[in-house]
Write an enzyme that holds these catalytic residues in place. Sequence first.
Site, short mmCIF file in Angstrom:
data_model
loop_
_atom_site.label_atom_id
_atom_site.label_comp_id
_atom_site.label_asym_id
_atom_site.label_seq_id
_atom_site.Cartn_x
_atom_site.Cartn_y
_atom_site.Cartn_z
N PHE A 188 0.86 -1.20 0.00
CA PHE A 188 0.00 0.00 0.00
C PHE A 188 0.88 1.23 0.00
O PHE A 188 1.62 1.48 0.95
CB PHE A 188 -0.95 0.06 1.20
CG PHE A 188 -1.82 1.29 1.12
CD1 PHE A 188 -2.95 1.31 0.32
CD2 PHE A 188 -1.47 2.46 1.78
CE1 PHE A 188 -3.72 2.46 0.19
CE2 PHE A 188 -2.24 3.62 1.66
CZ PHE A 188 -3.37 3.61 0.87
N ASP A 207 9.32 3.16 2.06
CA ASP A 207 8.10 3.92 2.38
C ASP A 207 7.86 3.78 3.88
O ASP A 207 7.32 2.78 4.36
CB ASP A 207 6.91 3.37 1.57
CG ASP A 207 5.61 4.15 1.86
OD1 ASP A 207 5.58 4.89 2.87
OD2 ASP A 207 4.65 4.00 1.09
N LYS A 228 2.38 11.46 7.03
CA LYS A 228 1.60 11.20 8.24
C LYS A 228 2.13 11.93 9.48
O LYS A 228 1.91 13.12 9.60
CB LYS A 228 1.48 9.68 8.44
CG LYS A 228 0.67 9.04 7.31
CD LYS A 228 0.00 7.75 7.65
CE LYS A 228 -1.05 7.39 6.61
NZ LYS A 228 -0.73 6.25 5.78
C1 LIG Z 1 -0.94 6.30 4.29
C2 LIG Z 1 0.14 5.71 3.47
C3 LIG Z 1 0.45 6.23 2.19
C4 LIG Z 1 -0.36 7.33 1.54
O1 LIG Z 1 -0.40 8.50 2.27
P1 LIG Z 1 -1.56 9.57 1.96
O2 LIG Z 1 -1.18 10.75 2.80
O3 LIG Z 1 -2.86 8.94 2.38
O4 LIG Z 1 -1.52 9.85 0.50
C5 LIG Z 1 1.52 5.67 1.51
N1 LIG Z 1 2.24 4.67 2.03
C6 LIG Z 1 1.96 4.13 3.24
C7 LIG Z 1 2.81 3.03 3.77
C8 LIG Z 1 0.90 4.62 4.00
O5 LIG Z 1 0.60 4.07 5.17
#
Ligand SMILES: *Cc1c(COP(=O)(O)O)cnc(C)c1O
Length: 395
Positions: free
Chosen positions: A139, A224, A253
């Site tokens: 994700f 990520d 985040k």
């Molecule tokens: C939440 C998340 C994203 C996307 O972030 P957004 O601010 O919702 O676009 C990408 N990678 C990971 C691992 C995430 O948890």
Amino acid sequence: MTHQLIEMENRWGAHNYHPLDVVVERAEGAWVQATGGKRYLDCLSAYSALNQGHRHPRIFAALVEQAGRVTLTSRAFRNDQLPLFCEELAQLCGMEAVLPMNTGAEAVETAIKAARRWGYLRKAIPADRAEIVVCRNNFHGRTTTITGFSSEPAYRDGFGPFTPGFVEVPFGDADALEAAISECACAFLFEPIQCEAGILIPPDGYLRRIREICTRHRVLMLADEIQTGLGRTGKLFACDHEDVRPDVFILGKALSGGFYPVSAVVSSREVLGVFGPGSHGSTYGGNPLACAVARAAIRVVVDEQLAARSAELGAWLLEELRGIRSPVIADVRGKGLLTGLELKTLARPYCERLLELGVLCKETHTHTIRLAPPLVVSRDDLAWLVGRLRDVFEG
Ligand SMILES: *Cc1c(COP(=O)(O)O)cnc(C)c1O
């Protein structure tokens, strides 16, 4: 009131989420209050955007102070917060350069663009042939390019045609990564722990092995850490558990502690140097309000030693969760305060039951309940949480 607001949202909003029917109107620290006055312990933390807790006073003060001076300049002009943000974040990560964006998905897109251009410029990959290896069940966000390399039908169906240039391998399998690396591979994009897939933790040694493979094949390692970073897993970054340094950190985040969307790509000059003027940008990216908020959010993570706190409280919580005796619990796993309770049955009814008892949590990938409270949560609050879980699973 509550019912009316829910009806109104259903009537006027798009239905791209399936929220629990709790309407939050206030929050502080690890707790939120809903319309009607009932209080809930937040065990989702907005997918770990709230590591510092709701409305942390130091971040709040920075937001208000900066909002009283200047909020947006665009990158057509300079502002007095961006240089400080870049320096502080680069130093926190032990990296050389920062490229600020807004949402996580934008930062992932930025890392993809950087990696491809790096592949053409530094590795002489033939034009338009660059490949990025990704993991099954990944994700990384919701743009068309990113959903195009998702393996989740719900994220993809009906949104094609998709961007080519991605190769999928199973998560946690370093040999599969090595086998998938072709002449045209420029990067490996991964989550150190797959959160949305259900808090999936790779085997010990995986991060070190992928580091070694990426180095040997001259492939950029793109971590990520949008959800796992900034203390969530008990280290500043999840890669730190194996003392591994990726080539690129992708952050978002908790980078702004829940106040404002701020994301960033943090890397070397060699990688971020591929962008020249005109090649990439964002109107709000690097704005002074975002930078001031993020600087305060970073300082809170460091000064309050949230990573160490997460390690200690998370280890305690995991032990307690393992002590819950229930025939529906299939597995309990986690790192720091990122824990998953996998059930043998659908998790949603259990989340609804916990909601009634004052616990806010959400199922991830249908069968797993993620328990990831703000890292400022108290031991007493966690003990209370364990009591409510016992009520639901042992009662
Ligand atoms: C939440 C998340 C994203 C996307 O972030 P957004 O601010 O919702 O676009 C990408 N990678 C990971 C691992 C995430 O948890």
